[in-house]
Design a protein around this motif. Structure first.
Motif, PDB file in Angstrom:
ATOM      1  N   ARG A   1       0.832  -1.209   0.000  1.00 42.95           N
ATOM      2  CA  ARG A   1       0.000   0.000   0.000  1.00 42.95           C
ATOM      3  C   ARG A   1       0.868   1.262   0.000  1.00 42.95           C
ATOM      4  O   ARG A   1       0.656   2.175  -0.793  1.00 42.95           O
ATOM      5  CB  ARG A   1      -0.918  -0.023   1.219  1.00 42.95           C
ATOM      6  CG  ARG A   1      -1.717   1.261   1.436  1.00 42.95           C
ATOM      7  CD  ARG A   1      -2.657   1.123   2.606  1.00 42.95           C
ATOM      8  NE  ARG A   1      -3.334   2.380   2.917  1.00 42.95           N
ATOM      9  CZ  ARG A   1      -4.360   2.493   3.746  1.00 42.95           C
ATOM     10  NH1 ARG A   1      -4.830   1.419   4.354  1.00 42.95           N
ATOM     11  NH2 ARG A   1      -4.926   3.668   3.980  1.00 42.95           N
ATOM     12  N   PHE A   2       1.859   1.300   0.894  1.00 42.92           N
ATOM     13  CA  PHE A   2       2.712   2.476   0.989  1.00 42.92           C
ATOM     14  C   PHE A   2       3.579   2.635  -0.260  1.00 42.92           C
ATOM     15  O   PHE A   2       3.768   3.745  -0.760  1.00 42.92           O
ATOM     16  CB  PHE A   2       3.584   2.409   2.241  1.00 42.92           C
ATOM     17  CG  PHE A   2       2.802   2.399   3.529  1.00 42.92           C
ATOM     18  CD1 PHE A   2       1.504   2.871   3.580  1.00 42.92           C
ATOM     19  CD2 PHE A   2       3.353   1.915   4.698  1.00 42.92           C
ATOM     20  CE1 PHE A   2       0.770   2.871   4.759  1.00 42.92           C
ATOM     21  CE2 PHE A   2       2.640   1.909   5.885  1.00 42.92           C
ATOM     22  CZ  PHE A   2       1.330   2.384   5.914  1.00 42.92           C
ATOM     23  N   ASP A   3       4.102   1.517  -0.768  1.00 43.44           N
ATOM     24  CA  ASP A   3       4.916   1.580  -1.989  1.00 43.44           C
ATOM     25  C   ASP A   3       4.112   2.148  -3.150  1.00 43.44           C
ATOM     26  O   ASP A   3       4.610   2.960  -3.943  1.00 43.44           O
ATOM     27  CB  ASP A   3       5.436   0.188  -2.359  1.00 43.44           C
ATOM     28  CG  ASP A   3       6.629  -0.235  -1.516  1.00 43.44           C
ATOM     29  OD1 ASP A   3       7.141   0.589  -0.732  1.00 43.44           O
ATOM     30  OD2 ASP A   3       7.045  -1.405  -1.632  1.00 43.44           O
ATOM     31  N   ALA A   4       2.857   1.707  -3.264  1.00 45.10           N
ATOM     32  CA  ALA A   4       2.013   2.165  -4.370  1.00 45.10           C
ATOM     33  C   ALA A   4       1.784   3.674  -4.291  1.00 45.10           C
ATOM     34  O   ALA A   4       1.800   4.371  -5.318  1.00 45.10           O
ATOM     35  CB  ALA A   4       0.675   1.424  -4.348  1.00 45.10           C
ATOM     36  N   VAL A   5       1.584   4.194  -3.094  1.00 48.92           N
ATOM     37  CA  VAL A   5       1.379   5.637  -2.925  1.00 48.92           C
ATOM     38  C   VAL A   5       2.641   6.399  -3.311  1.00 48.92           C
ATOM     39  O   VAL A   5       2.598   7.413  -4.009  1.00 48.92           O
ATOM     40  CB  VAL A   5       0.982   5.956  -1.467  1.00 48.92           C
ATOM     41  CG1 VAL A   5       0.943   7.464  -1.237  1.00 48.92           C
ATOM     42  CG2 VAL A   5      -0.365   5.348  -1.136  1.00 48.92           C
ATOM     43  N   ILE A   6       3.801   5.881  -2.871  1.00 50.05           N
ATOM     44  CA  ILE A   6       5.070   6.544  -3.170  1.00 50.05           C
ATOM     45  C   ILE A   6       5.349   6.535  -4.667  1.00 50.05           C
ATOM     46  O   ILE A   6       5.724   7.548  -5.255  1.00 50.05           O
ATOM     47  CB  ILE A   6       6.216   5.873  -2.381  1.00 50.05           C
ATOM     48  CG1 ILE A   6       6.037   6.122  -0.878  1.00 50.05           C
ATOM     49  CG2 ILE A   6       7.578   6.400  -2.843  1.00 50.05           C
ATOM     50  CD1 ILE A   6       6.951   5.283   0.002  1.00 50.05           C
ATOM     51  N   VAL A   7       5.154   5.378  -5.296  1.00 50.27           N
ATOM     52  CA  VAL A   7       5.398   5.264  -6.740  1.00 50.27           C
ATOM     53  C   VAL A   7       4.493   6.220  -7.509  1.00 50.27           C
ATOM     54  O   VAL A   7       4.912   6.839  -8.503  1.00 50.27           O
ATOM     55  CB  VAL A   7       5.179   3.807  -7.195  1.00 50.27           C
ATOM     56  CG1 VAL A   7       5.119   3.721  -8.718  1.00 50.27           C
ATOM     57  CG2 VAL A   7       6.297   2.912  -6.668  1.00 50.27           C
ATOM     58  N   ALA A   8       3.251   6.367  -7.044  1.00 45.30           N
ATOM     59  CA  ALA A   8       2.306   7.240  -7.738  1.00 45.30           C
ATOM     60  C   ALA A   8       2.683   8.716  -7.602  1.00 45.30           C
ATOM     61  O   ALA A   8       2.393   9.516  -8.499  1.00 45.30           O
ATOM     62  CB  ALA A   8       0.898   7.013  -7.186  1.00 45.30           C
ATOM     63  N   GLU A   9       3.327   9.083  -6.497  1.00 50.04           N
ATOM     64  CA  GLU A   9       3.613  10.499  -6.237  1.00 50.04           C
ATOM     65  C   GLU A   9       5.059  10.903  -6.504  1.00 50.04           C
ATOM     66  O   GLU A   9       5.360  12.099  -6.540  1.00 50.04           O
ATOM     67  CB  GLU A   9       3.236  10.840  -4.790  1.00 50.04           C
ATOM     68  CG  GLU A   9       1.744  10.707  -4.505  1.00 50.04           C
ATOM     69  CD  GLU A   9       1.331  11.393  -3.224  1.00 50.04           C
ATOM     70  OE1 GLU A   9       1.984  12.384  -2.833  1.00 50.04           O
ATOM     71  OE2 GLU A   9       0.356  10.937  -2.607  1.00 50.04           O
TER      72      GLU A   9
END
Length: 414
Positions: A30-38
């Motif tokens: 979940r956290f990785d996905a947010v970071i990759v998106a931003e």
């Protein structure tokens, strides 16, 4: 029980649940996905994402423990330093590292707030929990960025002052297509680009976290084993992250990769993707592009071997440009043989081998290690299930079999 004791008890329960392996895996994703998106610099770099995942996991464990204590000490895990060094080696600005941590912190606080809102019924306890969590998380973030900024700066200074940085910058420029002068680039790399270049991408599997400390050294040894096997006269390597290595092998004659066998020489937990040999600076770049494509396919399929050659998955790579269309092809061409059961898999394997040897039952039987009558029976059964003979218009059928063999249950009917 005092209010402080209640806050601490809730945070301990929260941390204990989050540290359960399955739950932690979900939080990391979940956290990785947010970071990759931003953070666009991360989304565009597979090796950087690999280091990010390792750092998120280890930092998450350490931070969850920190939330339940009173000590101001922050002990950063090695994976956090590895991520900072990789960002520095890429020539990325310190801002990228800071953005990763600030986006990750917001994601953590958002998750904690959602969890507290769902589970805490006491209107007095909820803000107290969130205040403590915010204080502890902010302290962790500030100390982490201070320490990791030093790690980043040390790595940048070390790289900028040495031949390694010039070499890495030249490699990146060649890959981007910014250098066309083969002789000049060869001199800067101290590597002969004029001959035949075979690119490798090597990486440690996620299960090999205990090797990460000396990961580059282990991968370098594996690359040398491949170089010796194909008779390369020189090797160029550039770390792509704390757990990844790019390598190029130079040879005067084009190496034959069809019978490459390196199994006994490569330790468990190391994966290698290899591009087709290419000549000159263009071949250097193209072989690397192919090795990267093979790595992408290798990471999307079950690990069956240490090595994956682009030549063996080129068709699948081309189909991957249109995954929905490729899956539709599998569904249409293999209807009747697209089950995940053992019998369907056996028939697909036999049919693929049969078509590979131009529909020769004898040759297929030798390749599969069965009697030729067994091959004939299985082909007859496959044709019955498909509802058509396999000879005419076989190209689409072979493409579908190739794609299904690579990705297995992911593209087959449950």
């Amino acid at each position: 029980m005092s209010a402080d004791d209640m806050v601490l008890a809730w945070l301990r329960e929260f941390a204990a649940e989050a540290l359960v392996p399955g739950t932690l895996d979900g939080l990391v994703a979940r956290f990785d996905a947010v970071i990759v998106a931003e953070v666009p610099e991360v989304s565009a770099d597979r090796e950087l994402r690999r280091d990010l995942d390792a750092s998120t996991r280890d930092q998450g464990r350490a931070l969850l423990v920190h939330l339940t204590g009173d000590s101001a000490e922050v002990d950063l895990p090695p994976a956090a330093h590895d991520l900072a060094r990789t960002i520095a080696r890429r020539g990325l600005h310190l801002r990228v590292l800071m953005q990763i941590y600030r986006v990750g912190q917001k994601a953590l606080l958002r998750f904690a707030a959602e969890t507290a809102s769902e589970r805490i019924t006491d209107p007095v306890l909820e803000p107290k929990v969130l205040i403590r969590l915010l204080e502890r998380a902010n302290h962790w973030l500030n100390v982490s960025l201070e320490v990791l900024a030093d790690t980043y700066s040390e790595e940048r200074e070390r790289g900028l002052s040495g031949a390694f940085a010039r070499q890495a910058e030249t490699v990146q420029a060649i890959i981007r297509g910014e250098i066309a002068d083969t002789v000049a680039a060869s001199n800067r790399l101290n590597y002969p680009l004029l001959g035949h270049n075979t690119a490798l991408v090597l990486w440690l599997e996620d299960t090999q976290s205990n090797q990460a400390e000396d990961g580059i050294g282990v991968l370098d040894s594996a690359a040398r084993a491949v170089a010796a096997t194909i008779g390369a006269r020189q090797m160029l390597t550039v770390p792509s992250g704390s757990r990844g290595l790019w390598a190029w092998l130079a040879a005067e004659v084009e190496p034959d990769l069809t019978a490459l066998d390196i199994g006994p020489d490569i330790p468990a937990g190391i994966r290698i993707a290899i591009g087709n040999p290419g000549k000159g600076i263009r071949g250097f770049r193209q072989s690397h592009t192919e090795a990267m494509a093979a790595q992408h396919i290798s990471e999307s399929r079950p690990a069956e071997t240490h090595l994956i050659c682009y030549a063996d998955v080129e068709i699948v790579h081309l189909l991957d440009g249109h995954p929905d269309a490729a899956r539709a092809l599998v569904s249409r061409e293999l209807r009747g043989l697209d089950g995940t059961d053992a019998a369907s898999a056996m028939l697909r394997r036999t049919l693929r081998g049969y078509l590979t040897v131009n529909r020769s039952p004898d040759a297929a039987a030798r390749a599969l290690g069965v009697h030729k009558n067994t091959v004939r029976y299985r082909i007859q059964r496959a044709e019955e299930l498909l509802g058509r003979p396999v000879g005419p218009n076989r190209l689409k059928l072979e493409l579908a079999l190739e794609y299904a063999d690579t990705y297995g249950p992911v593209v087959l009917k449950e």
